[in-house]
Design a protein around this motif. Sequence first.
Motif, PDB file in Angstrom:
ATOM      1  N   ALA A  95      42.070  37.490  39.286  1.00  0.00           N
ATOM      2  CA  ALA A  95      42.130  36.699  40.515  1.00  0.00           C
ATOM      3  C   ALA A  95      41.837  35.230  40.259  1.00  0.00           C
ATOM      4  CB  ALA A  95      41.143  37.249  41.536  1.00  0.00           C
TER       5      ALA A  95
ATOM      6  N   GLN B  78      44.979  31.010  36.480  1.00  0.00           N
ATOM      7  CA  GLN B  78      45.748  29.909  37.033  1.00  0.00           C
ATOM      8  C   GLN B  78      46.811  29.476  36.027  1.00  0.00           C
ATOM      9  OE1 GLN B  78      43.352  26.824  39.201  1.00  0.00           O
ATOM     10  NE2 GLN B  78      41.673  27.819  38.135  1.00  0.00           N
TER      11      GLN B  78
ATOM     12  N   TYR C 180      50.117  31.435  34.874  1.00  0.00           N
ATOM     13  CA  TYR C 180      50.002  32.067  36.182  1.00  0.00           C
ATOM     14  C   TYR C 180      50.242  31.030  37.273  1.00  0.00           C
ATOM     15  CZ  TYR C 180      48.288  36.289  38.574  1.00  0.00           C
ATOM     16  OH  TYR C 180      48.192  37.449  39.296  1.00  0.00           O
TER      17      TYR C 180
ATOM     18  N   ARG D 117      49.199  29.837  39.968  1.00  0.00           N
ATOM     19  CA  ARG D 117      48.098  29.596  40.910  1.00  0.00           C
ATOM     20  C   ARG D 117      47.399  28.317  40.483  1.00  0.00           C
ATOM     21  NH1 ARG D 117      44.976  33.990  40.431  1.00  0.00           N
ATOM     22  NH2 ARG D 117      45.432  35.002  42.421  1.00  0.00           N
TER      23      ARG D 117
ATOM     24  N   ASN E 157      40.339  41.035  47.252  1.00  0.00           N
ATOM     25  CA  ASN E 157      41.176  40.276  46.322  1.00  0.00           C
ATOM     26  C   ASN E 157      40.418  39.850  45.072  1.00  0.00           C
ATOM     27  OD1 ASN E 157      43.319  40.416  48.097  1.00  0.00           O
ATOM     28  ND2 ASN E 157      42.988  38.374  48.953  1.00  0.00           N
ATOM     29  N   TYR E 158      39.182  39.412  45.270  1.00  0.00           N
ATOM     30  CA  TYR E 158      38.468  38.738  44.188  1.00  0.00           C
ATOM     31  C   TYR E 158      37.487  39.628  43.428  1.00  0.00           C
ATOM     32  CZ  TYR E 158      35.788  35.093  41.796  1.00  0.00           C
ATOM     33  OH  TYR E 158      35.174  34.326  40.844  1.00  0.00           O
TER      34      TYR E 158
ATOM     35  N   THR F 258      43.193  32.936  46.610  1.00  0.00           N
ATOM     36  CA  THR F 258      43.459  34.161  45.841  1.00  0.00           C
ATOM     37  C   THR F 258      44.563  35.019  46.441  1.00  0.00           C
ATOM     38  OG1 THR F 258      41.695  35.323  47.035  1.00  0.00           O
ATOM     39  CG2 THR F 258      41.103  34.293  44.934  1.00  0.00           C
ATOM     40  N   SER F 259      44.946  34.743  47.663  1.00  0.00           N
ATOM     41  CA  SER F 259      45.951  35.572  48.330  1.00  0.00           C
ATOM     42  C   SER F 259      47.342  35.341  47.740  1.00  0.00           C
ATOM     43  CB  SER F 259      45.966  35.270  49.827  1.00  0.00           C
ATOM     44  OG  SER F 259      44.736  35.620  50.419  1.00  0.00           O
ATOM     45  N   TYR F 260      48.190  36.352  47.885  1.00  0.00           N
ATOM     46  CA  TYR F 260      49.572  36.269  47.399  1.00  0.00           C
ATOM     47  C   TYR F 260      50.494  35.934  48.562  1.00  0.00           C
ATOM     48  CZ  TYR F 260      54.056  37.464  45.326  1.00  0.00           C
ATOM     49  OH  TYR F 260      55.343  37.406  44.868  1.00  0.00           O
ATOM     50  N   TYR F 261      51.354  34.930  48.375  1.00  0.00           N
ATOM     51  CA  TYR F 261      52.210  34.422  49.433  1.00  0.00           C
ATOM     52  C   TYR F 261      53.692  34.718  49.216  1.00  0.00           C
ATOM     53  CZ  TYR F 261      48.137  31.591  50.781  1.00  0.00           C
ATOM     54  OH  TYR F 261      46.898  31.169  51.175  1.00  0.00           O
TER      55      TYR F 261
ATOM     56  N   TYR G 131      50.588  32.385  43.999  1.00  0.00           N
ATOM     57  CA  TYR G 131      49.244  32.842  44.287  1.00  0.00           C
ATOM     58  C   TYR G 131      48.404  31.633  44.691  1.00  0.00           C
ATOM     59  CZ  TYR G 131      50.487  37.224  41.992  1.00  0.00           C
ATOM     60  OH  TYR G 131      51.088  38.416  41.644  1.00  0.00           O
ATOM     61  N   GLY G 132      47.811  31.696  45.878  1.00  0.00           N
ATOM     62  CA  GLY G 132      47.014  30.581  46.344  1.00  0.00           C
ATOM     63  C   GLY G 132      47.841  29.590  47.141  1.00  0.00           C
TER      64      GLY G 132
END
Length: 768
Positions: free
Chosen positions: A73, A76, A93, A95, A156-157, A194-197, A202-203
Amino acid sequence: MGRAEERRARQRGGRRAAPRGGRSSGATGRSGIRRLFTWKKIVGTFFGLCLLGMGAFIVLYMVIDIPEGNAEAELQGNVYKYSDGSVMARRGYNRDIVDLARIPKDVQRTFVAAENKSFYKDSGVDIKGTTRGLLNTLSGKGAQGGSTITQQYVKNYYLTQEQTVSRKMKELVISLKLDREKSKDYILAGYINTSYYGRGAYGIQAAAQAYYHVDAEKLTVEQGAYLAALLQAPSQYDWAAASENGKKLVQERWNYVLDNMVEQEWLSGSDRQGMEFPVPKEPKASPGLEGQRGYLVEAANNALKQQLVAQGAAEDMEQAKALVDLGGYTITLNIDKKKQAALEKAVKTRLTGKLDPDKREVDADIQAGGVSVDPKTGAVVAMYGGVDYVKHFTNNATREDYQPASTFKPVILAAAVDQAAETQDGVPITADTIYDGTSKRPVKDGDREVGFAPPNEDDVDYGDITVQEAMNKSVNSVFAQMGIDVGMPEVVKVAGELGMETEGMEAVPAQTLGSMGASPLEMAGVYATLANHGKKVAPAMVKSAEHNDRTIEFPEPVGEQVISREAADTVTSVLTGVVDDGTARKSVRENPLRDGQQVAGKTGTSDNNKSAWFTGYTPELVTSVGLFGEDDKPPHKQVPMYEAGGVDYRVNGGGFPAEIWAAYTFGVMDEVSKFDLDTKQGSGVKPTRTPSATQSPSETPSEEPTTQEPTTEAPTTETSAPPTSEPPTGTPTSEAPTKTPSSSPTFGIPGDPDKPGDPDDPQFGADQ
């Protein structure tokens, strides 16, 4: 049996048979059930279970601690940007964790309005929603909404996405503890980071870029509401891929978010009425490392790693690499998008577009590298690393394994003027000082020969010649002697001060021919220091680097005065002669795009034509272009470049490299400029005295010295057509040398063959 008998029977332990008949049996059964399920027992059991549950929860609360965050999580990526802030590439990643303070307050509230209106007031859990989730899990119905933002962040985390009773209980306990120990802002920031969009984002920062091509801090309330709505069903609600029903649902969800904001008095009704649905932009592929981007990203990473070590954030480059690979950096390069595109175009039109490996095998072995620097700021504004990073991974702009050849000669002159050096006869070395340009003339240190007598190209004897003319023609014998006159340790010292890597560089006469290794980046820095009037310029790839809320500080690219202004300006003045009357005149002086622009520069072509260079500058821009012969088959050894690109014989510095330089530099000029030089000598100054009678120049000089195949990595040689104060007529003044290279070794130092031809031809003469 009477009652007395029954009593006696009981006393004796006997028992009468139960009377027959259903009535008596039914009565007994109902009495047993009533005794088993009395209201007292039911109430007692209920309270017992409650107490047991409370006890179990207390035990869980005491046993379960807030765990370490989920490493995944926190993963980045790194974002790389051009100097104007536009995204160049992303690595790792997708993020980029951003501090909550960077996100507009109204945008923050859209997520609260979408997911948990009571977020700022609750204790971190939703008992009803959690109970419903537990019952659904137990009954096999799967997941169901109702969790608070705190619970979703915990999932999530700190935990996983699995649907089990134990995970739900842990989520409940950790959420309660987290709400007590951390602020609401901390939890909200963690949730939206941390959420997936969807779209691989991510983020919120990655989502803002993916859907609206802006940073999170630039999001509007309308855009924030869409991103908040997405979290319910990222794939279904992505406007670019959604069905008609999906588009309808996400618009309903968007309206729901904004209406909740009005309800919470975070948004006025009038503002709400004027809002329109913000249709997201079309998705675009995340920029990778194809083309030049890979070279730029690699160079930026190297600069960042070096700075992490310098600051003590990493003990060595390996540890620094691990930190960079963890991601989370936003790295803004000094690369100017316009100039970068212009340099790439210049290489394509002036070189790679002319290479045809099917027609000429040698064309497959040609590699180009180039670096462009602003001498006033030290910013690397453009870099060409090779044909394509995913095809040729070695960055030709930063590689240091090819000889810079005669582009090193200005360093010798800079050392001479800076140190007020004198010739063997005690004459100060200036642009007008007379030297003996006889080919293979033994270099002397006083009365002693030092065992070094380099040939000039094509073994030309120039006789008495000024330093200015020797620079124009790149006369090896003159600069070999000058190196001894100045002192080779002093030459190496000045080379280091100007920006060359001198560790391991031997202070021997052969270095005067540029026999060390160097990169276009390195040579661009040396010439940028000259262009900046002697103030040290260390080319800077990175403009800024940030990691979350931490900024990585980089040293100033422009430093202190390392040689005198007069020395630097004298070299600049002399190098204007190379362009106007020397080896670069055809490609640069007569270029129709020049428009009167003043230019200084130097060509170079190494032994056996393994490399060819042109490093030149205007007051605003310094660019070094190198061509390198590299076998396209493993192990990729250095190879000659003869006849590459269709030239008759040799690939010279005054040819392809100078053509690339001119096409790029004159193409990006904003206005014509002149050098502001503080010097009493240079290309515009006539010699103060004529050659002595005892030293007669060659009657029929050709152009450049000749070489033999070296036994080691050989030093460099070069020459050009004779300079004149008037524009060349195109007729050579010397008898043309033969095309076949001669081989006259002198003290083991080879020269280099050349082709005959028109001295105005940029391919005429080696090491131009």
